[in-house]
Each structure stands twice: as C-alpha cells, then as structure tokens.
Motif scaffolding. Sequence first.
Motif, mmCIF file in Angstrom:
data_model
loop_
_atom_site.group_PDB
_atom_site.id
_atom_site.type_symbol
_atom_site.label_atom_id
_atom_site.label_comp_id
_atom_site.label_asym_id
_atom_site.label_seq_id
_atom_site.Cartn_x
_atom_site.Cartn_y
_atom_site.Cartn_z
ATOM 1 N N CYS A 20 0.838 -1.208 0.000
ATOM 2 C CA CYS A 20 0.000 0.000 0.000
ATOM 3 C C CYS A 20 0.871 1.254 0.000
ATOM 4 C CB CYS A 20 -0.907 0.009 1.232
ATOM 5 S SG CYS A 20 -2.190 -1.257 1.207
ATOM 6 N N ALA A 21 1.930 1.227 0.798
ATOM 7 C CA ALA A 21 2.821 2.378 0.872
ATOM 8 C C ALA A 21 3.486 2.651 -0.477
ATOM 9 C CB ALA A 21 3.879 2.140 1.950
ATOM 10 N N PHE A 49 2.232 2.017 -3.393
ATOM 11 C CA PHE A 49 1.220 2.644 -4.251
ATOM 12 C C PHE A 49 1.074 4.134 -3.935
ATOM 13 C CE2 PHE A 49 -1.050 -1.680 -4.739
ATOM 14 C CZ PHE A 49 -0.298 -1.962 -5.873
ATOM 15 N N VAL A 50 1.150 4.463 -2.653
ATOM 16 C CA VAL A 50 1.031 5.869 -2.248
ATOM 17 C C VAL A 50 2.217 6.664 -2.780
ATOM 18 C CG1 VAL A 50 1.012 7.450 -0.298
ATOM 19 C CG2 VAL A 50 -0.392 5.369 -0.248
ATOM 20 N N SER A 93 1.872 7.717 -6.398
ATOM 21 C CA SER A 93 0.678 8.510 -6.729
ATOM 22 C C SER A 93 -0.486 7.653 -7.226
ATOM 23 C CB SER A 93 1.022 9.566 -7.793
ATOM 24 O OG SER A 93 2.062 10.403 -7.327
ATOM 25 N N PRO A 147 -3.330 6.519 -5.055
ATOM 26 C CA PRO A 147 -4.064 6.359 -3.797
ATOM 27 C C PRO A 147 -5.269 5.431 -3.920
ATOM 28 C CG PRO A 147 -4.505 8.500 -4.786
ATOM 29 C CD PRO A 147 -3.398 7.905 -5.568
ATOM 30 N N ASP A 148 -5.913 5.387 -5.124
ATOM 31 C CA ASP A 148 -7.067 4.500 -5.283
ATOM 32 C C ASP A 148 -6.659 3.032 -5.164
ATOM 33 O OD1 ASP A 148 -5.570 4.769 -7.558
ATOM 34 O OD2 ASP A 148 -7.263 4.575 -8.948
ATOM 35 N N ALA A 180 -3.984 2.043 -3.557
ATOM 36 C CA ALA A 180 -3.552 1.855 -2.172
ATOM 37 C C ALA A 180 -4.754 1.558 -1.269
ATOM 38 C CB ALA A 180 -2.813 3.101 -1.682
ATOM 39 N N MET A 181 -5.849 2.306 -1.449
ATOM 40 C CA MET A 181 -7.053 2.072 -0.646
ATOM 41 C C MET A 181 -7.650 0.691 -0.933
ATOM 42 S SD MET A 181 -7.485 4.518 1.413
ATOM 43 C CE MET A 181 -9.127 4.025 1.935
#
Length: 769
Positions: free
Chosen positions: A635-636, A638-639, A642, A644-645, A647-648
Amino acid sequence: MLTAILSGFLFAIFLVFAGKIFKGKFAVLTALLPLGLFLYFTQFLSDVANGKVITKTIEWVPSFGASLSFTLDGLSLLFSLMITGIGFLVFAYTAAYLKRHTYLDRFYGYLSVFMAAMLGLVLSDNLITLFVFWELTSISSFFLIGFNNTNPASRKSALTALGVTGLGGMFLLAAALLLGNISGTYSIAEMLTMKEAIGGSEYYWLAVVLLFGAAFTKSAQFPFHFWLPGAMKAPTPVSTYLHSATMVKAGVYLLMRFTPVLGGQDIWNTTLIAVGGVTMLYSAFHSVFRTDLKGILAYSTISALGILVFLTGLGTSEAFLAAAIFIVVHALYKATLFLVTGVVDLQSGTRDTTVLSGLNKVMLPVGIAGFLAAISSAGIPPSIGFLGKELTYEATMHAGGLTILLVVAIVLTKILLLWAGFVAGIKPFTGKLPEKFSEVKMPSVLMWVPPVLLALLGIIFGAFPAIIEAPLIKPVVKALGGDAGEQHLALWHGFNMVFVLSLITIGVGTLLYFILKPSSRKEDAMARLDFIAPENLMWKFNRAFSWFSNLWTNIFQNGYLRNYVAIIILFMVVLVGYTLLISSKMVIDYSSLAEVTAYEIAIMLIMLLSILFTVFTDSRLAAVAAMGIVGLAICAIFVFYSAPDLAMTQFSIDTLTVILFVLVLYRLPKYLKLSDYKMRIRDGVLSLLFGALITLLALEVLSEPANSDIADFYAKNAYLMAHGKNVVNVILVDFRGTDTMLEISVLAIAAIGVFGLLKLRLKTSDRVK
C-alpha cells in the motif's frame, strides 16, 4: 429453408410438453412433419433442374464470420429429399414398431432433432454453421443409438459412436478454421471461386487431412468403421434412418461438397480411391461371415459407403454420375432391407439367418419387398441398382492408372454385396417354413407398406430413369463440378465390357449365394482374428491411455493444493525462462530506470523481514500478521507512486484477508509443525526462481519504448462511446463485461448441477451406505 430446419427442433420441444398425445393411436401423425418438409423441397425440383441455385442468408455472429447461410443446389436437394422422404416412412413405421412404448414420444423427439440437424448440415453454406449441425447429428444419434439405455451393449455402442464421430467433429472444426484462414471466408460458395488460391496454399494438405478425418469417421471408413456395426443395437427405425440414408452419408456429402474446392490434386484423389477401395472390399468380405441380419446389412452399408468415397476419388464426370445414382440406389434398397429386417425380428423374434426361412408363407408382402430390394442390391435389371452398377463399372474402367486392379476390386465387392443382399432379402422368405414360425402373423400395415413402397421405387426408377435424371441426378453432377450434359440414363448401353462385367457379377454372385450358406462356424472362425481388428486395437489403446491418465493424475493431481500451485509455477518458470534464454532480443536499459530512494529501500527491507518471519515462524497467527505487514508495505508503495485509489483497494482487501484468516485459523492449533524441510527448501527455491523471472519480465517491459496508441484511443473515446469520464473504469467495464458474462454462465451451469443433486431421489438399493 431456415423454417424447414427449425421445424424439427420446435417439434421436439413441443413433444416435451405434449408427448403423451403421440404415444397411442395418434403416433402416426408425427409423420406429417417429414411429409410436409418432403413436399416443400419437391417444389424446388424444376428450378434446380434448370440450373438455379437457391440461397438464403441471415447474419448470425458477423464478428466471427458465422452466418445462417443456406444453399439449395442439386447435391443438397438430393440429400434433403432423402432425409425427409425416408424420414416420413420411418416416422410412420415407428408408430407400429414401437407401439405403446413408454418412451415413444422421447424417441420421436430424438428423431426430429436428428432430421433437423441433417437438413441443416446439407443445406449450410457456412462452414461454422455446418459444423454446429454436424455435431448436433452426432449428439442426437447418440441418444437414438442408446435408446435402449437399460442394455449395457446399447450404452457402449452409443458411447463408441459418439467418441468416433465426436473425434471427427474436432477434425471438421479445425479444417473449417484453417480453410477460413486460408480463404478469408467461411462461405463454401465463395471458396468455390478460390480453388487455385486454396490449392496453392502451404496449408492445403493439412486442411485436406483434417477434412478426411471428419468424413472418414462419420462415414465409417476403414479403420474407423467399427462403430457402425455396434450401432445396430439401436431399434430398427434408427438403423434404417441413420445408417442407410442419412447420418453415415454425411461424411460422403462433405467430401462431395468440397470436391470442387479441394479436389483435382493427387493427395485428394489418391487417398479417396485408396481408402474407399480398401473399405468397400474389406467390409463386403466381412459381411459374408455374419449370421445376424443387421450385422450383414451393417457391413454391406460400410462397403457401399466405401464405393461412394471411391467414386468421389475418381473425380471424373462419369464417376460423379455413378455416385449420384448409387446414393439413390443404396438409400432405397438398404432402407427397405432394414425395414424388412425389423419386421422379421419383431414377428419371429430372431434375426439369425441360419434358422430363418419360408416366411413368404406368412408375410408375403414383406417378402416381395425384400426380394425387390435384393435384386436392386445385386444390380439385376430392371432395377435402378443395375443402372448404378453399370455406371460404376464404366467409371472405374476409365480411371486411368491401375485400372485392372480397381476393376477387380469393384467387381469382387459387387459380387459379395450381391450375396449379402440375397441373404438379407431373399433367404428369410424362401424355402420351408420351420414349425416354430408357423404362428408368425402379418405385421401392421404401417410396417409393410413403407418397405414395399421403397422397393417399388427402386424398380420404377430403374425402368424409367428419366424420372430422376434431369431433376435429381444431373444437378448433383453439376454441383460436384462435373459435366453430365452428354450422358443419359438408360438400362441398356449395348453389349460391351461393362455389360460382360455385370453378367459375371450376377452369375458368380448368385452361384456364391447357393454355395456359401451363413454359418455360425465361419463367424466364430472370423472372431478369432478380432485381436487385430481396429475396434479391439482401439479399446486396447483406450485402456492404455486410461492407465497412463491415472498414473499422470496420481502424480500431478494428488489432492494437495500446494502441489498444484508448485507444478503450475514450475511449468511457467521453465517455459518462460527457456524462451528468455534463447531470445536474443532481451535488452534491459537500466539508464531508463529511476534511482532507488531511501524510503523505497526501507519499504523493501520491511517486506523482506516480514516474508522471512512468515516463512520461519511456527505460529499461525504470527504468520498471518506478518503477511498483513507485507500488504501494508505494498500500500505504501502505491502511495509513493501517486496511486491512492489502488492503495485504498489494497488496504481494504489486505485488512479483510487478515481478519478472515484469523477467524478461520481461530480453532486450529496455534503452532505449526513443519518437519518436511525438503519440501520447504523446494518451495523456497521455486519461489526465488519465480520472483526472479517476474523481475526480469518487469525490467524488460519497462525498457520497451512506450506506445500510447491504446491510451490515446481510450482517452478520446471513453466518454463519447462508453459515456464514462473515468478512463480506468471504462477499461475495466469494457474488458470485464465479457468476463462477467462467462462467469455468470459458469455459475448458472453449476447452479443447474446443484439443483439436480438437490432433486435427486435415490432408491434405497442405490444408496451408498
């Protein structure tokens, strides 16, 4: 034409709901369907005789090149009239033969589906739709052959027929796709205009071989012939309809239909002459060693099919004319003999030719039908069989190379077929009537009128061949690419070599009939060679393949999911890794990659430590928690990049997975006992190899120059065509639409299976305790 084809399927569906109506005295009314279709096709006789080809096209799946295209020319009209005309008589005959049978409505349903499928097959101009109808004939014939499903022999025969003809269906599909790829069309009519292009293709020979595989299996050519004698376990109406006039001639029809497209080359003509010649002589010889009426007729049918393939292979106008006549000849006399056999079997209780005799005294009309069919089979004037035999001899004598050998083969075949026809059509009715048959009575009028009518047609067409010459026979020759303009049908062609061969055939065959009597001893002697028969060799191969399959399954599919995953990954690593090693184009441009940052190194270290902890810990819950950390690290990443979708989404799925794992593992032992370190080492090595492979692939993809054509297309058309502002969502919906439809189909099939199991009510004796 589409309505004519669909009528059979619609009638079968109607019988599901109203079948009880046709189980009693109204059963004969089912014959109105094929009669109506027969009358419908007769209206095209004059148009086809004048050279007109009737076509009808309805788009079906344009993107796949599949359309409901139908063509009615001389060849398809002849087959359509046979399918519906003989179908009418078989439907009427069945009303008496299976009178008050529990599943009579079901039988008529199968018969209707088969009739409709055969009509679709011979009328189709599109190869894809032809294949669909081809498979429908195999499926419907499976149910017809195995109609007496309580009999293990019937079930085995049905499975054998389905297996052999189903294999042919695979060949046909492959041939259709290959021919479509070569010609750029699936239309047979369009392929006719591309003969030179198709013949000059490097894949021509492969298309021919695949088409041969389909035709030879369907039309029971050696060595695929063995399924047809086994199919005689079916009720007599099935044997009459499928194995004399329709299904077994589907392969012959296929060869004839593609002769103008693929014929004229050595591989086509030589193969058909060789296979047809071997089949006709081999099967005619085998018929002499049979005592069961159906067995004799089965092998003589195979021999007749071999003659048709042989004539198709000769490839001359004379051969095409002989083949067209012989199709009519065989349909008339063989359908008659099968119907007569059904009457004899039903009324006397036996089909054994060693005990049958004298039945003329108790069923004279049936005996007359058998006699007329026998002389047509023997080629004795004034039957149409005589005309067919003379044309066959004439075409063979003008074959060119190996003429003497081919003439000897065809004459020997005709002599043996004369014997078979006499034994099946004359012997049961002549001689002294045994006392045990003295109580035999005449059958229902519905059972003796159809064979008498067919037998009379064989004499009428022979005495007056002009009746069928212009409207039926010559259009067939034209459809095959021949020229019958100067040829005319007549019983007398003068005293020539062909006539001498006919006299030899009749004389030697009749003498053989009086000398060689059916004998169980000869049949048993022939049975000693069954160990080298194609059927037994096939079953031996089947058993060997089954043994190998069990061995393979026990090794690779032993019930452990971890083994399945390991085998799949190993196969992928070996296959893709080998491809990468031998590829000289693999270049990784490291300069195009971004520099590794400190926070990326930190995330990677966290992931690595979590993975190591997961692998070596003994605690189940600790392993799950460590895996959760790996998910959060992703997840990190992905953040950082750029997204975030994503990552969520990853966070939600990972959190839910951890919770579910904890709930599932709650009642299991807290600690793992992993004593098999060899397996852990194997899995570790395999994981490292797979990871390295994925890394190399990712690096190569990143090194490839970016192509934005697809991205630009979606960016421009996402809103205009899909009415979506989010390009990613549009892509997901676009691709997932078909995927979801397939998933729904799978779930629907599974639901039907589950519903069937829920509704299953086993007898007490059938339950496993």
